[in-house]
Design an enzyme around this catalytic site. Structure first.
Site: not given
Ligand code: ADP
Length: 191
Positions: A13, A88, A127, A133, A144
């Site tokens: 994404k 989400r 990654r 990360r 996740r």
């Molecule tokens: P991923 O690579 O898992 O898609 P992101 O970088 O988008 O993760 O987000 C990392 C973390 O930030 C998530 O695991 C969550 O803890 C938090 N987070 C991001 N967006 C949201 C959201 N819309 N609602 C709740 N928590 C979020």
């Protein structure tokens, strides 16, 4: 143009969001990036969000919604935006509906990137090696994925019912996937 980019962790994404947003001249808004920036700079929001993020859990809706609302209110988001990582949860869908309605606009499309599960885990482990990360350990990656399946996958049906859903194959080269998204979005009338 008001777009959402969805997909499980590791679907690409963040990478695609930048290209798609640039193409339409709108800002990419990544909740994950905003949370991580807050964690690095040690803001109150960052301190609160960190414990959820490190465990692979979602940050509570209230905090997330407020943050997105503030971001969407910025002048650069007036012509539109591309959301990456939001909404989400079903509660976030409702909240976002309210935010967009308030501006007098509507959502144009929701793009979902499809990638098989084995490939997702491999990408995230890779990654972890290159970017380090905090939430890319095997255990947290699994958590996740579970939370995505439980809480976020149901959103796909919601947007399908609204005729907004565009499913795109997220496997293959980054450029190929970008082309597929561009091609799919050509058919979408811009509001
Ligand atoms: P991923 O690579 O898992 O898609 P992101 O970088 O988008 O993760 O987000 C990392 C973390 O930030 C998530 O695991 C969550 O803890 C938090 N987070 C991001 N967006 C949201 C959201 N819309 N609602 C709740 N928590 C979020």
């Amino acid at each position: 143009m008001r777009l959402i980019l969805m997909g499980p962790p590791g679907a690409g994404k963040g990478t695609q969001a930048r290209y798609v947003a640039a193409r339409f001249g709108i800002p990419p808004i990544s909740t994950g990036d905003i949370f991580r920036a807050n964690v690095s700079s040690g803001t109150e929001l960052g301190v609160e969000a960190k414990r959820f993020m490190d465990a692979g859990e979602y940050v509570p809706d209230e905090l997330t919604n407020k943050m997105v609302r503030n971001r969407i209110d910025e002048p650069d988001a007036e012509p539109g935006f591309l959301l990456d990582g939001y909404p989400r949860t079903l509660a976030q869908v409702e909240e976002l509906d309210g935010m967009i309605k308030f501006t007098g606009h509507s959502l144009d499309a929701v793009v979902v990137l499809r990638v098989n599960e084995e490939e997702l885990v491999q990408r995230l482990l890779q990654r972890a090696k290159t970017e380090g990360r905090a939430d890319d350990t095997e255990e947290v990656i699994r958590r996740r994925q579970e939370i995505y399946a439980e809480q976020t996958e149901p959103l796909i049906d919601v947007y399908r019912d609204r005729n907004l859903l565009i499913e795109v194959d997220g496997e293959g080269d980054v450029d190929e996937v970008t082309e597929r998204i561009f091609h799919a979005l050509e058919a979408v009338p811009q509001s």
